[in-house]
Write an enzyme that holds these catalytic residues in place. Sequence first.
Site, PDB file in Angstrom:
ATOM      1  N   ARG A   2      15.561  -6.673   8.851  1.00  0.00           N
ATOM      2  CA  ARG A   2      15.323  -7.975   9.542  1.00  0.00           C
ATOM      3  C   ARG A   2      16.568  -8.793   9.852  1.00  0.00           C
ATOM      4  O   ARG A   2      16.828  -9.703  10.660  1.00  0.00           O
ATOM      5  CB  ARG A   2      14.352  -8.745   8.620  1.00  0.00           C
ATOM      6  CG  ARG A   2      12.795  -8.799   9.237  1.00  0.00           C
ATOM      7  CD  ARG A   2      11.902  -9.341   8.471  1.00  0.00           C
ATOM      8  NE  ARG A   2      12.250  -8.973   6.865  1.00  0.00           N
ATOM      9  CZ  ARG A   2      11.538  -9.423   5.816  1.00  0.00           C
ATOM     10  NH1 ARG A   2      10.272 -10.040   6.208  1.00  0.00           N
ATOM     11  NH2 ARG A   2      11.632  -8.976   4.584  1.00  0.00           N
ATOM     12  N   GLU A  11      -4.578   5.189   1.547  1.00  0.00           N
ATOM     13  CA  GLU A  11      -4.708   5.802   0.445  1.00  0.00           C
ATOM     14  C   GLU A  11      -5.568   5.067  -0.481  1.00  0.00           C
ATOM     15  O   GLU A  11      -5.604   4.092  -0.684  1.00  0.00           O
ATOM     16  CB  GLU A  11      -3.127   5.935   0.187  1.00  0.00           C
ATOM     17  CG  GLU A  11      -2.683   4.501  -0.582  1.00  0.00           C
ATOM     18  CD  GLU A  11      -0.957   4.633  -1.223  1.00  0.00           C
ATOM     19  OE1 GLU A  11      -0.203   5.218  -0.279  1.00  0.00           O
ATOM     20  OE2 GLU A  11      -0.784   4.143  -2.049  1.00  0.00           O
ATOM     21  N   HIS A  55       2.104   8.729  -4.097  1.00  0.00           N
ATOM     22  CA  HIS A  55       2.745   7.444  -4.331  1.00  0.00           C
ATOM     23  C   HIS A  55       3.175   7.254  -5.684  1.00  0.00           C
ATOM     24  O   HIS A  55       2.875   6.630  -6.633  1.00  0.00           O
ATOM     25  CB  HIS A  55       1.462   6.151  -4.149  1.00  0.00           C
ATOM     26  CG  HIS A  55       2.025   4.864  -3.952  1.00  0.00           C
ATOM     27  ND1 HIS A  55       1.501   4.018  -3.272  1.00  0.00           N
ATOM     28  CD2 HIS A  55       3.107   4.173  -4.347  1.00  0.00           C
ATOM     29  CE1 HIS A  55       2.114   2.851  -3.325  1.00  0.00           C
ATOM     30  NE2 HIS A  55       3.453   3.172  -3.925  1.00  0.00           N
ATOM     31  N   ILE A  56       4.372   8.228  -5.859  1.00  0.00           N
ATOM     32  CA  ILE A  56       5.136   8.281  -7.147  1.00  0.00           C
ATOM     33  C   ILE A  56       6.361   7.987  -7.168  1.00  0.00           C
ATOM     34  O   ILE A  56       7.185   8.333  -8.170  1.00  0.00           O
ATOM     35  CB  ILE A  56       4.743   9.738  -7.888  1.00  0.00           C
ATOM     36  CG1 ILE A  56       5.324  10.669  -6.793  1.00  0.00           C
ATOM     37  CG2 ILE A  56       3.284   9.975  -8.205  1.00  0.00           C
ATOM     38  CD1 ILE A  56       5.364  12.335  -7.536  1.00  0.00           C
ATOM     39  N   GLY A  67      16.660  -3.421   1.752  1.00  0.00           N
ATOM     40  CA  GLY A  67      16.778  -4.306   0.721  1.00  0.00           C
ATOM     41  C   GLY A  67      17.427  -3.375  -0.409  1.00  0.00           C
ATOM     42  O   GLY A  67      18.339  -2.564  -0.077  1.00  0.00           O
ATOM     43  N   ARG A  68      16.852  -3.599  -1.565  1.00  0.00           N
ATOM     44  CA  ARG A  68      17.750  -2.986  -2.690  1.00  0.00           C
ATOM     45  C   ARG A  68      17.329  -1.671  -2.775  1.00  0.00           C
ATOM     46  O   ARG A  68      18.294  -0.912  -3.060  1.00  0.00           O
ATOM     47  CB  ARG A  68      16.879  -3.506  -4.053  1.00  0.00           C
ATOM     48  CG  ARG A  68      16.916  -5.090  -4.224  1.00  0.00           C
ATOM     49  CD  ARG A  68      15.927  -5.295  -5.487  1.00  0.00           C
ATOM     50  NE  ARG A  68      15.857  -6.753  -5.780  1.00  0.00           N
ATOM     51  CZ  ARG A  68      14.815  -7.707  -5.290  1.00  0.00           C
ATOM     52  NH1 ARG A  68      14.235  -6.843  -4.345  1.00  0.00           N
ATOM     53  NH2 ARG A  68      14.747  -8.864  -5.582  1.00  0.00           N
ATOM     54  N   ILE A  69      16.234  -1.000  -2.412  1.00  0.00           N
ATOM     55  CA  ILE A  69      15.847   0.332  -2.609  1.00  0.00           C
ATOM     56  C   ILE A  69      16.761   0.986  -1.341  1.00  0.00           C
ATOM     57  O   ILE A  69      17.338   2.220  -1.528  1.00  0.00           O
ATOM     58  CB  ILE A  69      14.622   0.447  -2.444  1.00  0.00           C
ATOM     59  CG1 ILE A  69      13.874   0.271  -3.812  1.00  0.00           C
ATOM     60  CG2 ILE A  69      14.300   2.297  -2.204  1.00  0.00           C
ATOM     61  CD1 ILE A  69      12.484  -0.043  -3.704  1.00  0.00           C
ATOM     62  N   ALA A  80       7.858   3.637   1.659  1.00  0.00           N
ATOM     63  CA  ALA A  80       7.585   2.167   1.715  1.00  0.00           C
ATOM     64  C   ALA A  80       6.034   1.731   1.250  1.00  0.00           C
ATOM     65  O   ALA A  80       5.713   1.347   0.185  1.00  0.00           O
ATOM     66  CB  ALA A  80       7.941   1.498   2.839  1.00  0.00           C
ATOM     67  N   ARG A  81       5.026   1.871   2.520  1.00  0.00           N
ATOM     68  CA  ARG A  81       3.658   1.587   2.172  1.00  0.00           C
ATOM     69  C   ARG A  81       2.861   2.193   3.448  1.00  0.00           C
ATOM     70  O   ARG A  81       3.691   2.429   4.558  1.00  0.00           O
ATOM     71  CB  ARG A  81       3.476   0.126   2.442  1.00  0.00           C
ATOM     72  CG  ARG A  81       3.866  -0.882   1.386  1.00  0.00           C
ATOM     73  CD  ARG A  81       2.656  -0.569   0.223  1.00  0.00           C
ATOM     74  NE  ARG A  81       2.828  -1.339  -1.037  1.00  0.00           N
ATOM     75  CZ  ARG A  81       3.490  -1.006  -1.982  1.00  0.00           C
ATOM     76  NH1 ARG A  81       4.152  -0.074  -1.826  1.00  0.00           N
ATOM     77  NH2 ARG A  81       3.264  -1.893  -3.062  1.00  0.00           N
TER      78      ARG A  81
HETATM   79  C1  DGY Z   1       5.782  -0.700  -5.675  1.00  0.00           C
HETATM   80  O1  DGY Z   1       6.206  -1.118  -6.668  1.00  0.00           O
HETATM   81  O2  DGY Z   1       5.606  -1.357  -4.820  1.00  0.00           O
HETATM   82  C2  DGY Z   1       5.370   0.810  -5.669  1.00  0.00           C
HETATM   83  O3  DGY Z   1       4.959   1.019  -4.324  1.00  0.00           O
HETATM   84  C3  DGY Z   1       4.417   1.035  -6.568  1.00  0.00           C
HETATM   85  O4  DGY Z   1       3.099   0.540  -6.000  1.00  0.00           O
END
Ligand code: DGY
Length: 338
Positions: free
Chosen positions: A184, A274, A292-293, A162-164, A244-245
């Site tokens: 995907r 987390e 998560h920064i 995606g964008r990132i 990501a997550r």
């Molecule tokens: C997002 O924007 O999804 C970052 O992970 C901050 O939560």
Amino acid sequence: MTASASVSRPAVLVTRAIFPEVIERLSQYFEVDHNQPDEVLDGAALRARLAGKAGVLANAADRIDAELVAALPSLRAVCNMAVGYNNLDLPALTAAGIVATNTPDVLTETTADFGWALLMATARRVTESEHWLRAGHWQRWAYDMFLGMDLHGSTLGILGMGRIGQALARRAAGFGMTVLYHNRSRLPEQTEQALQARYVSKDELVGQSDHLLLVLPYSPESHHAIGAAELAKMKPSATLVNLARGGIVDDGALARALRERRLFAAGLDVFEGEPDVHPDLLTVPNVVLTPHIASASEKTRRAMADLAADNLIAALDAGPDAGRPPCVVNPEVLPRRR
Ligand code: DGY
């Protein structure tokens, strides 16, 4: 403002501490219940504070599930200050006619910068060597001190384009890297050419990458997308970075692979469950851990907060974009929103 006008203003909740200017701006339109002391608001406390509210400016850690939605008949807008929105039960919000929004774009470059920092710190053992130095172990230089893995000339894999992911691919060009990706849906040929990125299967990506970056959204389908089986297919010299997550990587399986040196190193900005971190990750040296920064620059966090506020103001029919929030993730709800 007359007393009666003030009474009729919608009430909103801001679940977490935020830049005071954002509270001031929201207060021009709404009765704002804020949480500047940043108390933990979850479960029953969140439900109680949301009762009677028309909108909420939420954080990616606020779980807004079907049960909560059912208990909040006044709720009309849920505006995440995050690009990710896996904390929201989107089908439940949509079914209830509640607008959901996120904050894309404004964090893309900052998050990609951080991804690069985490990748370099991981591959070149920056934090591991710093801890060693601070602990007083450095007596003299040695030819084999903290040998790492090169980025330049290596193969970068990006899972989630995606964008990132695309912003990361652009950075790879400066390092002369070969870029592979899996997503995907495949990107248009023109975009692939501009990014010099080649689409491959997930298996090829996992097996061929020297450095594998994870930037895909979390969903039940992407749960443990990188688990024991995928880790076993990676090169033992490879690095893995999760921006990501939590939950996309099986953190327990990752800790085992790192400890057994079946993987060179990992960099993690996000974790399953987390702020708890899998205890095994805390005891392996070849992992860089950050809380998560990735989007945490002054400018970007302000932009995210402002965009979340823009969304909330417009979703509740106030401000210059009344009724047209800029970043709706369930647009099908707009014609029949509450
Ligand atoms: C997002 O924007 O999804 C970052 O992970 C901050 O939560």
